[in-house]
Design an enzyme around this catalytic site. Structure first.
Site, PDB file in Angstrom:
ATOM      1  N   GLU A 147      -4.986  -6.649   3.707  1.00  0.00           N
ATOM      2  CA  GLU A 147      -3.883  -6.287   2.791  1.00  0.00           C
ATOM      3  C   GLU A 147      -3.634  -7.452   1.836  1.00  0.00           C
ATOM      4  O   GLU A 147      -3.481  -8.588   2.262  1.00  0.00           O
ATOM      5  CB  GLU A 147      -2.611  -5.946   3.584  1.00  0.00           C
ATOM      6  CG  GLU A 147      -1.372  -5.685   2.736  1.00  0.00           C
ATOM      7  CD  GLU A 147      -1.578  -4.626   1.650  1.00  0.00           C
ATOM      8  OE1 GLU A 147      -1.941  -3.489   1.993  1.00  0.00           O
ATOM      9  OE2 GLU A 147      -1.396  -4.962   0.455  1.00  0.00           O
ATOM     10  N   HIS A 202      21.800  31.472  11.544  1.00  0.00           N
ATOM     11  CA  HIS A 202      22.822  31.639  10.505  1.00  0.00           C
ATOM     12  C   HIS A 202      23.856  30.524  10.641  1.00  0.00           C
ATOM     13  O   HIS A 202      24.252  30.214  11.755  1.00  0.00           O
ATOM     14  CB  HIS A 202      23.519  32.994  10.666  1.00  0.00           C
ATOM     15  CG  HIS A 202      24.684  33.137   9.730  1.00  0.00           C
ATOM     16  ND1 HIS A 202      24.510  33.375   8.382  1.00  0.00           N
ATOM     17  CD2 HIS A 202      26.017  33.028   9.943  1.00  0.00           C
ATOM     18  CE1 HIS A 202      25.696  33.443   7.818  1.00  0.00           C
ATOM     19  NE2 HIS A 202      26.636  33.217   8.724  1.00  0.00           N
ATOM     20  N   GLY A 209       2.177  -1.671   4.316  1.00  0.00           N
ATOM     21  CA  GLY A 209       2.774  -0.337   4.158  1.00  0.00           C
ATOM     22  C   GLY A 209       2.549   0.249   2.778  1.00  0.00           C
ATOM     23  O   GLY A 209       2.771   1.438   2.567  1.00  0.00           O
ATOM     24  N   GLY A 210       2.147  -0.595   1.822  1.00  0.00           N
ATOM     25  CA  GLY A 210       1.760  -0.097   0.501  1.00  0.00           C
ATOM     26  C   GLY A 210       2.895   0.532  -0.297  1.00  0.00           C
ATOM     27  O   GLY A 210       4.073   0.207  -0.132  1.00  0.00           O
ATOM     28  N   THR A 211       2.522   1.472  -1.147  1.00  0.00           N
ATOM     29  CA  THR A 211       3.446   2.064  -2.131  1.00  0.00           C
ATOM     30  C   THR A 211       4.608   2.789  -1.468  1.00  0.00           C
ATOM     31  O   THR A 211       5.775   2.555  -1.801  1.00  0.00           O
ATOM     32  CB  THR A 211       2.675   3.066  -3.022  1.00  0.00           C
ATOM     33  OG1 THR A 211       1.511   2.435  -3.538  1.00  0.00           O
ATOM     34  CG2 THR A 211       3.540   3.561  -4.164  1.00  0.00           C
ATOM     35  N   CYS A 212       4.315   3.703  -0.556  1.00  0.00           N
ATOM     36  CA  CYS A 212       5.363   4.561   0.013  1.00  0.00           C
ATOM     37  C   CYS A 212       6.476   3.707   0.611  1.00  0.00           C
ATOM     38  O   CYS A 212       7.652   3.929   0.362  1.00  0.00           O
ATOM     39  CB  CYS A 212       4.751   5.472   1.072  1.00  0.00           C
ATOM     40  SG  CYS A 212       5.969   6.532   1.843  1.00  0.00           S
TER      41      CYS A 212
HETATM   42  C1  LIG Z   1       8.222   6.085  -7.181  1.00  0.00           C
HETATM   43  C2  LIG Z   1       7.336   6.838  -6.243  1.00  0.00           C
HETATM   44  C3  LIG Z   1       7.890   7.762  -5.382  1.00  0.00           C
HETATM   45  C4  LIG Z   1       7.084   8.459  -4.497  1.00  0.00           C
HETATM   46  N1  LIG Z   1       7.648   9.378  -3.681  1.00  0.00           N
HETATM   47  C5  LIG Z   1       6.878  10.087  -2.835  1.00  0.00           C
HETATM   48  C6  LIG Z   1       7.459  11.024  -1.947  1.00  0.00           C
HETATM   49  O1  LIG Z   1       8.664  11.228  -1.940  1.00  0.00           O
HETATM   50  N2  LIG Z   1       6.655  11.695  -1.095  1.00  0.00           N
HETATM   51  C7  LIG Z   1       5.294  11.490  -1.080  1.00  0.00           C
HETATM   52  O2  LIG Z   1       4.587  12.128  -0.283  1.00  0.00           O
HETATM   53  N3  LIG Z   1       4.706  10.597  -1.903  1.00  0.00           N
HETATM   54  C8  LIG Z   1       5.473   9.893  -2.772  1.00  0.00           C
HETATM   55  N4  LIG Z   1       4.890   8.957  -3.584  1.00  0.00           N
HETATM   56  C9  LIG Z   1       3.428   8.741  -3.505  1.00  0.00           C
HETATM   57  C10 LIG Z   1       3.101   7.869  -2.285  1.00  0.00           C
HETATM   58  O3  LIG Z   1       3.837   6.670  -2.348  1.00  0.00           O
HETATM   59  C11 LIG Z   1       1.607   7.569  -2.184  1.00  0.00           C
HETATM   60  O4  LIG Z   1       0.900   8.760  -2.355  1.00  0.00           O
HETATM   61  C12 LIG Z   1       1.327   6.970  -0.810  1.00  0.00           C
HETATM   62  O5  LIG Z   1       1.904   5.701  -0.720  1.00  0.00           O
HETATM   63  C13 LIG Z   1      -0.135   6.950  -0.424  1.00  0.00           C
HETATM   64  O6  LIG Z   1      -0.722   5.814  -0.829  1.00  0.00           O
HETATM   65  P1  LIG Z   1      -2.103   5.263  -0.260  1.00  0.00           P
HETATM   66  O7  LIG Z   1      -2.192   5.458   1.204  1.00  0.00           O
HETATM   67  O8  LIG Z   1      -3.159   5.837  -1.093  1.00  0.00           O
HETATM   68  O9  LIG Z   1      -2.002   3.720  -0.575  1.00  0.00           O
HETATM   69  P2  LIG Z   1      -0.809   2.768  -0.973  1.00  0.00           P
HETATM   70  O10 LIG Z   1       0.417   3.147  -0.218  1.00  0.00           O
HETATM   71  O11 LIG Z   1      -0.715   2.699  -2.439  1.00  0.00           O
HETATM   72  O12 LIG Z   1      -1.307   1.389  -0.378  1.00  0.00           O
HETATM   73  C14 LIG Z   1      -2.478   0.754  -0.806  1.00  0.00           C
HETATM   74  C15 LIG Z   1      -2.447  -0.662  -0.284  1.00  0.00           C
HETATM   75  O13 LIG Z   1      -3.694  -1.263  -0.558  1.00  0.00           O
HETATM   76  C16 LIG Z   1      -3.482  -2.611  -0.956  1.00  0.00           C
HETATM   77  N5  LIG Z   1      -4.638  -3.022  -1.751  1.00  0.00           N
HETATM   78  C17 LIG Z   1      -5.039  -2.542  -2.948  1.00  0.00           C
HETATM   79  N6  LIG Z   1      -6.166  -3.125  -3.335  1.00  0.00           N
HETATM   80  C18 LIG Z   1      -6.498  -4.015  -2.381  1.00  0.00           C
HETATM   81  C19 LIG Z   1      -7.573  -4.942  -2.217  1.00  0.00           C
HETATM   82  N7  LIG Z   1      -8.553  -5.041  -3.116  1.00  0.00           N
HETATM   83  N8  LIG Z   1      -7.586  -5.710  -1.109  1.00  0.00           N
HETATM   84  C20 LIG Z   1      -6.611  -5.605  -0.169  1.00  0.00           C
HETATM   85  N9  LIG Z   1      -5.578  -4.764  -0.276  1.00  0.00           N
HETATM   86  C21 LIG Z   1      -5.530  -3.964  -1.359  1.00  0.00           C
HETATM   87  C22 LIG Z   1      -2.199  -2.534  -1.759  1.00  0.00           C
HETATM   88  O14 LIG Z   1      -1.557  -3.801  -1.810  1.00  0.00           O
HETATM   89  C23 LIG Z   1      -1.393  -1.534  -0.948  1.00  0.00           C
HETATM   90  O15 LIG Z   1      -0.602  -2.164   0.029  1.00  0.00           O
HETATM   91  C24 LIG Z   1       5.678   8.229  -4.474  1.00  0.00           C
HETATM   92  C25 LIG Z   1       5.120   7.263  -5.324  1.00  0.00           C
HETATM   93  C26 LIG Z   1       5.938   6.584  -6.196  1.00  0.00           C
HETATM   94  C27 LIG Z   1       5.299   5.567  -7.102  1.00  0.00           C
END
Ligand SMILES: Cc1cc2nc3c(=O)[nH]c(=O)nc-3n(C[C@H](O)[C@H](O)[C@H](O)COP(=O)(O)OP(=O)(O)OC[C@H]3O[C@@H](n4cnc5c(N)ncnc54)[C@H](O)[C@@H]3O)c2cc1C
Length: 459
Positions: free
Chosen positions: A34, A441, A39-42
């Site tokens: 990482e 209900h 935990g990334g985006t979510c």
């Molecule tokens: C504002 C917003 C609201 C959202 N709301 C919802 C919702 O309500 N419900 C829903 O289902 N989805 C929602 N989403 C979408 C959801 O967040 C993503 O679809 C979800 O996080 C899945 O992401 P992922 O598993 O593909 O990777 P991500 O969660 O994006 O994680 C990828 C990880 O990889 C790491 N990484 C990247 N490149 C490298 C590298 N070269 N080396 C090492 N690490 C790396 C990053 O740092 C990151 O931690 C939302 C998105 C946004 C932007």
């Protein structure tokens, strides 16, 4: 210097950590890498922070409606953005910490922090170290798209990542992009007390949805005082003294909207440009998404791509489902496929939009004989009791097989209730199963049998 593992996972989004746990439990040695936040985006900038902020905005909104419900608020209802942010940090931070601690506690799993790049189809570099494995899983997600609007680099702007860290109330937030992320932030900030203008390039909001859904949401948002500019072409940004402006060519309205802050919400870009994919020979499409087959294998044997980077989902649940498909195929020879899943998602405005299956326009294109029904939420007892009667429920079924083809529930509880229909779709049962069920209900779901008894050919 190189280290060997059975499996390498790049990224700790919604698929990577669960896969790491499953592979490690099966006795494989796993390295998970990482580069930023666990935990990334979510967890950090997407679902969890935004839905936490949406909850604060909803509470603020309800407090303003006190008189309607029969309670008195002494003084103005004002959002305390520092406390709003603190609540968000607490909830999102707990998940972030939870993912990290979970991964670090796994037997057979090595957690590595740094940026991973492919060196070959079976090796990855992180800083100066080379890691090797016969199986490599990519879960690198995406980031906010920053389009090349003229003067974009001369004007400060937020994206979803920086916006969730705001601890003050923008006086006038101009949001470029009237789709899912833009609408959630727009309603949220309006309820916190900002002036909000949404600038959308297309002829309607959330252009991928049916027109009646777009239109109903436009009215709901405008009723709350959000200004909406549609058909905005040739967008550019500009500084206007202490203010910032979005310039546009529009058939209606002035050619410029000035505000105190700009949020760009114009889509997502996969994090695949800096991964060294060419060194491994992994193919991407013209938008940078990694090309995968129905079982999420890339063009290179032994490399899989899960989550937003493969362009097959874009949601937390699709990324998690990707993990399940990969793990079940690898460990259980289960033959699970991406094409077996049914599209479903929610938009977390208030009321929320819950969706499953096809939209009307997709149904029209597929040429099947269709029956459809649409009723307003004002007919739903639970919605009336809660004082939340905006929106509608719409369901379409195949006239011959009686299977449900698609549904949109824009209304209170729509994100939950739509899953009743989704589960029946997975069983491939006729809609009459739902129509004949006895429900609790008063709930929104109890209205589904009623609406299904009103199915007719579309006009
Ligand atoms: C504002 C917003 C609201 C959202 N709301 C919802 C919702 O309500 N419900 C829903 O289902 N989805 C929602 N989403 C979408 C959801 O967040 C993503 O679809 C979800 O996080 C899945 O992401 P992922 O598993 O593909 O990777 P991500 O969660 O994006 O994680 C990828 C990880 O990889 C790491 N990484 C990247 N490149 C490298 C590298 N070269 N080396 C090492 N690490 C790396 C990053 O740092 C990151 O931690 C939302 C998105 C946004 C932007």
């Amino acid at each position: 210097m190189s280290r060997h593992f059975d499996a390498i996972i790049i990224g700790t989004g919604q698929a990577g950590p669960s896969l790491a746990a499953r592979l490690a439990a099966a006795g494989m040695t796993v390295a998970i890498i990482e580069r930023h936040k666990f935990g990334g985006t979510c967890v950090n900038t997407g679902c969890i922070p935004t839905k936490t902020l949406v909850a604060s905005a909803y509470a603020t909104h309800l407090a303003r409606r006190g008189a309607e419900f029969g309670f008195v608020v002494n003084g103005d209802v004002r959002a305390d953005m520092k406390r709003v942010k603190a609540r968000k940090e607490e909830i999102s931070g707990r998940s972030n910490k939870g993912v990290e601690e979970w991964l670090r506690g796994l037997t057979n799993c090595t957690v590595i922090q740094g940026h991973a790049r492919f060196e070959s189809p079976h090796s990855v570099s992180v800083d100066n170290e080379i890691l090797e494995a016969s199986k490599i899983f990519i879960n690198v997600g995406g980031r906010a798209t920053v389009p090349e609007f003229p003067h974009i680099h001369d004007v400060p702007f937020f994206t979803n990542s920086s916006m969730v860290d705001v601890d003050f109330l923008p006086e006038h937030l101009v949001i470029v992009g009237g789709s899912y992320i833009g609408l959630e932030f727009g309603q949220m900030y309006r309820r916190f007390g900002s002036e909000v203008t949404i600038v959308e390039m297309g002829p309607r909001l959330i252009g991928r949805e049916d027109e009646d859904v777009s239109e109903a949401l436009r009215k709901i948002l405008e009723f709350e005082g959000i200004r909406i500019r549609l058909n905005a072409k040739c967008i550019s940004l500009a500084k206007r003294g202490a203010e910032v402006a979005v310039r546009m060519d529009c058939a209606d309205g002035p050619p410029e909207v000035s505000g105190t802050h700009i949020l760009l919400a114009v889509g997502r870009t996969p994090n695949t440009h800096d991964l060294g994919l060419d060194r491994a020979g992994v193919a991407t499409d013209e938008h940078g998404y990694i090309v995968v087959d129905d079982q999420l294998q890339t063009s290179v044997p032994g490399i899989w791509a899960m989550g937003d980077c493969n362009g097959r989902g874009g949601f937390t649940h699709t990324s998690y489902n990707d993990y399940e498909i990969v793990a079940d195929n690898l460990l259980n020879a289960d033959h699970r496929r991406v094409s077996d899943r049914i599209r479903t998602y929610a938009l977390y405005t208030d009321p929320p939009l819950g969706r499953c299956g096809m939209t009307d326009s997709e149904i029209l294109k597929c040429g099947r004989a269709v029956l459809t029904a649409k009723l307003p939420m004002s007919r739903v007892g639970r919605a009336i009791e809660k004082g939340e009667t905006e929106g509608f429920i719409k369901v379409s079924v195949d006239a011959d097989t009686k299977q449900i083809l698609g549904a949109a529930i824009l209304g209170t509880g729509g994100d939950e209730v739509v899953q009743v229909l989704l589960d029946v779709m997975y069983t491939k049962s006729p809609y009459t199963v739902v129509q004949r069920a006895m429900n609790i209900h008063p709930t929104v779901a109890e209205f589904l049998p009623t609406i299904l008894s009103k199915l007719e050919p579309p006009i």
